[in-house]
Each structure stands twice: as structure tokens, then as C-alpha cells.
Design an enzyme around this catalytic site. Structure first.
Site, PDB file in Angstrom:
ATOM      1  N   HIS A 154     -38.927 -11.981 -32.445  1.00  0.00           N
ATOM      2  CA  HIS A 154     -37.716 -11.668 -31.589  1.00  0.00           C
ATOM      3  C   HIS A 154     -36.473 -12.280 -32.180  1.00  0.00           C
ATOM      4  O   HIS A 154     -36.589 -13.546 -32.485  1.00  0.00           O
ATOM      5  CB  HIS A 154     -37.658 -11.970 -29.969  1.00  0.00           C
ATOM      6  N   ASN A 212     -29.096 -12.569 -25.826  1.00  0.00           N
ATOM      7  CA  ASN A 212     -30.150 -11.499 -25.987  1.00  0.00           C
ATOM      8  C   ASN A 212     -29.625 -10.235 -26.079  1.00  0.00           C
ATOM      9  O   ASN A 212     -28.451  -9.998 -25.640  1.00  0.00           O
ATOM     10  CB  ASN A 212     -31.139 -11.705 -24.793  1.00  0.00           C
ATOM     11  N   CYS A 219     -33.870  -5.547 -32.049  1.00  0.00           N
ATOM     12  CA  CYS A 219     -33.370  -6.562 -31.889  1.00  0.00           C
ATOM     13  C   CYS A 219     -32.674  -7.302 -32.917  1.00  0.00           C
ATOM     14  O   CYS A 219     -31.599  -7.922 -33.048  1.00  0.00           O
ATOM     15  CB  CYS A 219     -34.334  -7.773 -31.083  1.00  0.00           C
TER      16      CYS A 219
END
Length: 323
Positions: free
Chosen positions: A270, A290, A131
């Protein structure tokens, strides 16, 4: 992949439900044997029950967002957190800081950098804790566009493969500032077309002839300042941020303004990209991109609570590259 065993006592496994078969078909699930199929179906049904019960709260006006089944439906929360997250302990190094400015007069009530051409399409990190690489490229893609007028998708796989000497650990996690340091020292990052994403650790194959963008450093937003983050998103562009996403409510988010009372402002696991902000139904939100494909959330995006005491730590660690 079978990674755990559930101890089932007195649970009668009924015939496969249509929803389970639909889930497997939609997401191409094939398990090694009937035992794992049954194991995964139990998890799926538990997640489905959680979603249904949560959405009743949404219908009753008790919460501001709803949930939906997605590709993570056959994973426990523990598996989800182990596979999909990607932050490791940060290294401390001197860096410039963006502090909120005192402002007078009316300010922009909403910003969406997608409408200005500064955001590439939603990508998919796969089952790799990369990520941080997607957040890095997202903010650099935006800054490169704002400087040159050209929006180019950059190579996350290069960051996964090549930036380890600067701190990141590939699919095992990393931090955006370390990736910015690598890009600066390396004199650039390739295009995604030249260095396609593979969702796994590999050997470095950087090609200096395919460099599309670089940076000269990075700037941090004053930690915990949602005012500073708002000003940066408004005036600078898409901003790399890190959040606490270790919750089933995040795993199955679908739409609405996400507020998780059990979120931590300091346990951050994250990395995502803040591309705007606004308000909906009286709730201020951050518009966040995202890297779990468009099948997750609201076409790959989530609206996260804004001005609610830094919920989920969205303003705790935020930065952007200098170009």
C-alpha cells in the site's frame, strides 16, 4: 458484490441488529438479496467483535492505538486486501539516492507539512488499487507548492489511465517512481479539476492545456533508513512511501500510534504519503496521509510507529519527485 461464500454450521442468524442497520444506512449498503445481506452481516459482526476485543487491550494499556468500525466493516481481510491495495513488482532502474547526513546540534522534534500549506485535503481512491497514484500526486503537489507557492490538486485519474507504458497497471497497482517517470516524459500532469477521478480504468484523456505541474526525475531515500526518511520529510517535504497494510488492525485503525508486531519490512502492498513526524505519549510516529477518505482513521490520517525497526516497512521504499 458477492465474492465469496461462508460455510456456516450451527450458526443461528438472529434478527438484524441495530448496529448492522446503522452501518448499512451510514455507508449506503444495498445487497442483491437477503442471502448476501446475511453473509455480509456475519462478516460485519465478526469485525465488530475483533474491534471490541482489540479496544479492550487499548483500554488496558497493552497497545498504543485503538480501532473503530468504518466503511470496510462488511469486508473480510482478504477482500479488503484484494480491493484496496495497489503495488506490483517493481522495475529496477538507476536513480539518485538521498542518504542520511551526519548532523550535530538539536533537530526539529516535529514536522507537519499540513500547517505549512503543502498538503491537499484527504482524497478517496474508492474500490480501485490506485493508492500509488495518490501517493504520487501527493508528493508532487507538495513539491510544486514549495517551488511556486501554489497548492494544486493533481489528476490521479490521468496516472491511472495514461501511465501503463511506464509500468503502472491502473486499478491493479503501480509504483510511484514509474509514475514520476511518466510525468517527466509526458511533460506534465493535469489538474484534478480538468481530469476528475473516477475510481476505474479508462482511456487516456490527457489535455496538455490543463497541465499544472511536472517533474524532472525523482530521488529515492536510502532503503530502510528512518533517519534518512526523517531528514527528507523535514528538509524536502511530503514523501511517497510504501507500507505493509495487510492487517485488520490497519483496516480499522482509528487513532493513536500504530504499531503492528506482525508487520513486514519487505512485504509492501500500500502506498501512502509521509507528511510529518512527531511524538505522542512517549511514542515516536510518522504522520501519514492515506487515500481512503476522511471516514477512515484519524480524519484520513494515521500515526505510524517511528524508530521501531522500520515497522511496516515505511522507510523501505520512499521517494520524492524533483521539480
Amino acid at each position: 458484490m458477492k465474492v465469496a461464500v461462508l460455510f456456516l454450521c450451527g450458526v443461528a442468524l438472529a434478527a438484524a441488529s441495530p448496529s448492522w442497520e446503522h452501518f448499512k444506512g451510514k455507508y449506503g449498503r444495498q445487497y442483491v438479496d437477503a442471502e448476501e445481506d446475511s453473509y455480509r452481516r456475519v462478516i460485519f459482526e465478526q469485525n465488530q467483535k475483533y474491534i471490541e476485543e482489540f479496544n479492550k487491550k487499548y483500554e488496558n494499556g497493552e497497545v498504543t492505538f485503538n480501532l473503530a468500525m468504518n466503511k470496510f466493516g462488511d469486508m473480510t481481510l482478504e477482500e479488503f486486501n484484494a480491493v484496496m491495495k495497489g503495488n506490483i513488482p517493481r522495475r529496477s532502474a538507476p536513480v539518485s539516492v538521498f542518504y542520511p547526513k551526519k548532523e550535530t546540534g538539536p533537530q526539529a522534534t516535529e514536522v507537519d507539512w499540513r500547517t505549512k500549506g503543502a498538503v491537499t485535503p484527504v482524497k478517496d481512491q474508492g474500490q480501485c488499487g490506485s493508492c500509488w497514484a495518490f501517493s504520487t500526486t501527493g508528493s508532487l503537489e507538495g513539491q510544486h507548492f514549495l517551488k511556486t507557492g501554489s497548492l494544486i490538486s493533481l489528476a490521479e485519474q490521468q496516472l491511472v489511465d495514461c501511465s501503463r507504458p511506464y509500468g503502472p497497471q491502473g486499478c491493479n497497482g503501480g509504483w510511484m517512481n514509474d509514475a514520476f517517470d511518466y510525468i517527466k516524459a509526458n511533460n506534465g500532469i493535469d489538474t484534478e479539476a480538468a481530469y476528475p477521478y473516477e475510481a476505474r480504468d479508462g482511456s487516456c484523456r490527457f489535455d496538455s492545456n490543463s497541465v499544472a505541474a511536472t517533474c524532472s526525475g525523482h530521488t529515492n531515500i536510502a532503503s530502510g533508513s528512518e533517519t534518512g526518511l526523517q531528514q527528507a520529510v523535514r528538509d524536502i517535504g511530503p514523501i511517497s512511501v510504501t507500507i505493509d497494510a495487510a492487517h485488520s488492525s490497519f483496516q480499522f485503525y482509528s487513532s493513536g500510534v500504530y504499531y503492528e508486531p506482525s508487520c513486514s519490512p519487505s512485504y509492501l502492498d500500500h502506498a501512502v504519503l509521509a507528511v510529518g513526524y512527531g511524538s505522542e505519549g512517549g511514542q515516536d510516529f510518522w504522520l501519514v496521509k492515506n487515500s481512503w477518505a476522511t471516514s477512515w482513521g484519524d480524519a484520513g490520517y494515521i500515526k505510524m510507529s517511528r524508530n521501531r525497526n522500520n515497522n511496516c516497512g515505511i522507510a523501505t521504499v520512499a521517494s520524492y519527485p524533483l521539480v
